[in-house]
Every structure is written in structure tokens, then in C-alpha cells.
Design a protein around this motif. Structure first.
Motif, PDB file in Angstrom:
ATOM      1  N   ALA A 241       0.834  -1.387   0.095  1.00 55.07           N
ATOM      2  CA  ALA A 241      -0.064   0.022  -0.097  1.00 55.07           C
ATOM      3  C   ALA A 241       0.822   1.390  -0.034  1.00 55.07           C
ATOM      4  CB  ALA A 241      -0.806  -0.001   1.272  1.00 55.07           C
ATOM      5  N   PRO A 242       0.318   2.355  -0.470  1.00 55.01           N
ATOM      6  CA  PRO A 242       1.078   3.630  -0.535  1.00 55.01           C
ATOM      7  C   PRO A 242       1.310   4.148   0.807  1.00 55.01           C
ATOM      8  CG  PRO A 242      -0.563   3.714  -2.156  1.00 55.01           C
ATOM      9  CD  PRO A 242      -0.901   2.268  -1.319  1.00 55.01           C
ATOM     10  N   LYS A 243       2.152   4.997   1.486  1.00 59.92           N
ATOM     11  CA  LYS A 243       2.363   5.326   2.605  1.00 59.92           C
ATOM     12  C   LYS A 243       1.774   6.573   2.943  1.00 59.92           C
ATOM     13  CE  LYS A 243       5.866   2.207   3.028  1.00 59.92           C
ATOM     14  NZ  LYS A 243       5.757   1.223   1.885  1.00 59.92           N
ATOM     15  N   ALA A 327       0.006   6.344  -5.727  1.00 65.73           N
ATOM     16  CA  ALA A 327      -0.744   7.496  -5.200  1.00 65.73           C
ATOM     17  C   ALA A 327      -2.357   7.417  -5.461  1.00 65.73           C
ATOM     18  CB  ALA A 327      -0.150   8.798  -5.552  1.00 65.73           C
ATOM     19  N   LYS A 328      -3.084   7.942  -4.442  1.00 69.07           N
ATOM     20  CA  LYS A 328      -4.639   7.605  -4.495  1.00 69.07           C
ATOM     21  C   LYS A 328      -5.114   9.022  -4.737  1.00 69.07           C
ATOM     22  CE  LYS A 328      -4.607   3.433  -4.324  1.00 69.07           C
ATOM     23  NZ  LYS A 328      -4.908   2.492  -5.795  1.00 69.07           N
ATOM     24  N   LEU A 329      -4.397  10.197  -4.440  1.00 71.58           N
ATOM     25  CA  LEU A 329      -4.892  11.586  -4.052  1.00 71.58           C
ATOM     26  C   LEU A 329      -3.987  12.350  -4.941  1.00 71.58           C
ATOM     27  CD1 LEU A 329      -5.762  11.466  -0.301  1.00 71.58           C
ATOM     28  CD2 LEU A 329      -7.610  11.184  -2.475  1.00 71.58           C
ATOM     29  N   LEU A 330      -4.667  13.535  -5.475  1.00 68.62           N
ATOM     30  CA  LEU A 330      -3.800  14.472  -6.196  1.00 68.62           C
ATOM     31  C   LEU A 330      -4.273  15.731  -6.090  1.00 68.62           C
ATOM     32  CD1 LEU A 330      -1.742  14.232  -9.559  1.00 68.62           C
ATOM     33  CD2 LEU A 330      -3.394  16.087  -9.197  1.00 68.62           C
ATOM     34  N   SER A 331      -3.611  16.961  -6.012  1.00 64.33           N
ATOM     35  CA  SER A 331      -4.239  18.156  -6.059  1.00 64.33           C
ATOM     36  C   SER A 331      -3.202  19.020  -6.296  1.00 64.33           C
ATOM     37  CB  SER A 331      -4.720  18.687  -4.550  1.00 64.33           C
ATOM     38  OG  SER A 331      -5.557  19.925  -4.790  1.00 64.33           O
ATOM     39  N   ILE A 332      -3.549  20.461  -6.556  1.00 63.01           N
ATOM     40  CA  ILE A 332      -2.752  21.455  -7.256  1.00 63.01           C
ATOM     41  C   ILE A 332      -2.849  22.761  -6.275  1.00 63.01           C
ATOM     42  CG2 ILE A 332      -2.326  23.039  -9.327  1.00 63.01           C
ATOM     43  CD1 ILE A 332      -3.704  20.964 -10.942  1.00 63.01           C
TER      44      ILE A 332
END
Length: 392
Positions: A241-243, A327-332
């Protein structure tokens, strides 16, 4: 460097490239690299596994002085840093057969213009007897080209893995002695060239699981006398799983985006989330790729330049899309002066990422108290989602 004995009638050949700092005009090599070839002398046949990058060809050819006969040359991977010296070896040993997968034959014919008469193609699971030693060939596509295979030396329980499980390190030590150093180099190597093929790598790891492997001999980096070390690392990188970590690459022209990135870093720290912050104007892109292996969330920080994202931020986004991290989330986050389409442009650059896109935080000019409040709220949201997703 002379050829070096690994086990009885099994030798390392090749070259250590102490000075190389860039691979494929793209990948940073802070520790240099090596190009490993291997010579196996059976009771009836002699085989050379892979060659070296053409600029290092003279070193390999010098190591082959005194080797009276080579019956087979194994090409695990058609890329030139392993295959590029094959024509010179064939010139010295014209009776040798070039052993490859059928797909590799196509590529080698195109890249090196080797005649069909030199080839012996092998199917998945096929074996080749050297007399008292037996080679088993296993097709392992997409580690990291479509034609790749590995060779298992059954009697000595050695896996010759080519690029698979390798690392970029220049050293005179034949075997891994410093696992911490090698772990970092192998992770960088995985991040830069293997990560996009995680699903195929997982299948190939499962394919190799039944083998009784005593030693792994890759074509870059040192030999693993404790195979579980690198196999366990790969299992974690491809299927773990991602950290609980945010990777935050940013670029700032007039301090606004930098202030936002630093504030978000502090806010995430208060929420118990680890942050890896990269100023893209000076960052080691290889190090950024390494952190993407573990990232739960990616936040890109950019000012608006000519109505779009800063080119460094666009490059980092393109890189992340190409590497396909877990990765499960992304933003700017970022600043602008009069407007633009930064969010739309960056959002359109990530079709390969299976992520939830969180609401961006953008400000006009310098960040205001309202901007910092929105960043605090982003940090809370990220921490909560990481917890809900079970990121440790």
C-alpha cells in the motif's frame, strides 16, 4: 578490470562506469553504474550472458582474451547498454549462436543489424545444456521492454536477471555488502524505469517464486548473495500500500507558491503526514521519482505562466503520469496574476493516474489568510483520507 570468479567456472565480466552521471540523456546517475556480463564454462559448451555498452566494448573484449571458444551469447534484453557489443563478440566468435526471445530477435535485428543465421530463439521455459550445467530461460516481458527474459542456472541456483532487480552503482565490490546503500540505489532504479510496469512485474515475481534461488546476478549493480533482500523490496514496491506521505514538487517565481508549499508542509506535519518537498528548479528528478514509489498523495505547486502551469511543474506532472505511481490523491496549489488554465492543463496531463483529484488551492498574487486557511483544510482532508485508506 579482469574477469572475476563468482563460483566454479562462472565469472563476472563487464565494465564499471565510475563517471557516468546521466542515462538515456534523462536519468540521473549519482553513483555511476556498471554493465555486467557473465561467462559460464560448462563441460561441453561455453556461454556469455549479455555484453556491455559500446563505449566500454574494449574492456569486455580484453576480458575475453584467452577464452578460446564461445558457443552461445545470451541476450536477455535488446537495449544497447546490454546488447551493443554483441556484433564485436560475434566477430571474434563467428560460430557462436545468439540466444534470445523471438521478440528480442526482431529488435536486435533492427537495432544492431544482426543476420538471422546468428540467432537461436528460445521459448518460455526452454532449457539449454552446457554439459554439466543447464540454463533455463524464462520470458519476463516488460522488465522493462517487451522482449526481456531471465536465465536460471539450475545446478548453481543463480538467476541472471539483466535489468530486472538491478541497481545503478559503480563499485569494485562484486557482491552486495551495504544493503542500505543498495536499497536506495535499487529503489531509484525501480522508480525511474520499472514502476510503470508494476502489474507485469508482480506477475513476473510470481513466475520466479518456485525457483530455488541462491544468488541473483543482474546486469547493472552488484550481485545479491541474499536474494530475499531485493525480492522482498520489489514485492513491497509493486504490491504494497502507499505510505502516509505527500510528495510536493513545486516551483515559485515570486515567492507566492513557495510560501503556500511551505505552509502546506507545516500543516500536514501537524496532522502527522510525512512530506517530501521538492523545489523543481534545483531538484534531483531521480529522487523525486523515488519518493513517488511510496506517495499516498501528490500535490503540485505552480505559478501560472502565460496562462498555464510553469514548465517545470508541467514536466513533473508529465513524469508522474509516465511513472504511474500508486498514489490515490492529487491536487494543485499555486498563484496567478490575472488568470489562466493551469488546473485544466495539469488535470489533462494525468490520464494514467488512478487518483481522486482534490479541490485545488489557488490565490491571486500573494497568499492571504484565506489561502492559508484553505491549505490547512487541505491538510486535514488529506490526513483523514490517508487514515480511511489505511496508509501507515
Amino acid at each position: 578490470m579482469q574477469k572475476r570468479r563468482i563460483k566454479d567456472r562462472i565469472f563476472w565480466l563487464g565494465a564499471v562506469d565510475w563517471d557516468r552521471r546521466l542515462f538515456d540523456s534523462l536519468i540521473p546517475l549519482p553513483d555511476g553504474t556498471s554493465y555486467n556480463a557473465y561467462l559460464i564454462e560448462g563441460s561441453e559448451k561455453t556461454v556469455l550472458l549479455d555484453t556491455v555498452d559500446p563505449p566500454m566494448a574494449d574492456e569486455l573484449m580484453a576480458q575475453l582474451e584467452g577464452v578460446a571458444r564461445i558457443d552461445y551469447i545470451i541476450s536477455h534484453h535488446a537495449e544497447q547498454d546490454h546488447s551493443g557489443t554483441i556484433p564485436r563478440v560475434l566477430e571474434k566468435y563467428p560460430e557462436a549462436r545468439l540466444v534470445s526471445t523471438p521478440k528480442a530477435k526482431e529488435l536486435l535485428s533492427d537495432l544492431l543489424q544482426i543476420s538471422d543465421a546468428s540467432f537461436k530463439t528460445v521459448e518460455d521455459g526452454e532449457t539449454l545444456s552446457l554439459g554439466d550445467k543447464t540454463l533455463k530461460f524464462m520470458h519476463t516481458p516488460w522488465v522493462h521492454w517487451p522482449e526481456t527474459m531471465v536465465t536460471y542456472l539450475e545446478e548453481d541456483r543463480i538467476l541472471f536477471s539483466c535489468d530486472f532487480l538491478g541497481s545503478h552503482i559503480a563499485t569494485n565490490e562484486l557482491f552486495v555488502t551495504d544493503e542500505c546503500r543498495v536499497y536506495e540505489a535499487a529503489k531509484r532504479y525501480f522508480a525511474e524505469i520499472m514502476m510503470p510496469f508494476r502489474s507485469m512485474i508482480q506477475k513476473n515475481l510470481e513466475k520466479l517464486a518456485p525457483l530455488d534461488i541462491e544468488m541473483i546476478a543482474p546486469s547493472h549493480g552488484q550481485i545479491y548473495s541474499r536474494p530475499a533482500f531485493i525480492m522482498d523490496a520489489y514485492h513491497d514496491w509493486v504490491s504494497g500500500a502507499p505510505k502516509n506521505m505527500v510528495v510536493l514538487p513545486y516551483v515559485s517565481m515570486h515567492e507566492s507558491t513557495r510560501r503556500m508549499a511551505e505552509h502546506l508542509t507545516a500543516a500536514l506535519s501537524e496532522q502527522g503526514v510525512k512530506v517530501e518537498l521538492f523545489n523543481l528548479a534545483i531538484a534531483d528528478i531521480g529522487k523525486l521519482a523515488m519518493t513517488l514509489v511510496d506517495a499516498g498523495t501528490i500535490v503540485v505547486g505552480t505559478p501560472t505562466v502565460l496562462a498555464g502551469p510553469h514548465p517545470y511543474a508541467a514536466y513533473a506532472t508529465f513524469l508522474a503520469n509516465a511513472l504511474k505511481p500508486r498514489a490515490k490523491l492529487l491536487s494543485i496549489i499555486g498563484s496567478y496574476s490575472w488568470g489562466g488554465k493551469t488546473v485544466e492543463v495539469l488535470a489533462g496531463m494525468i490520464p494514467n493516474l488512478k487518483v481522486e483529484v482534490l479541490d485545488p488551492v489557488l490565490c491571486k498574487g500573494l497568499p492571504t489568510p484565506a489561502t492559508f486557511k484553505a491549505l490547512d483544510e487541505m491538510a486535514v482532508t488529506i490526513a483523514r483520507k490517508h487514515k480511511d485508506l489505511g496508509f501507515a
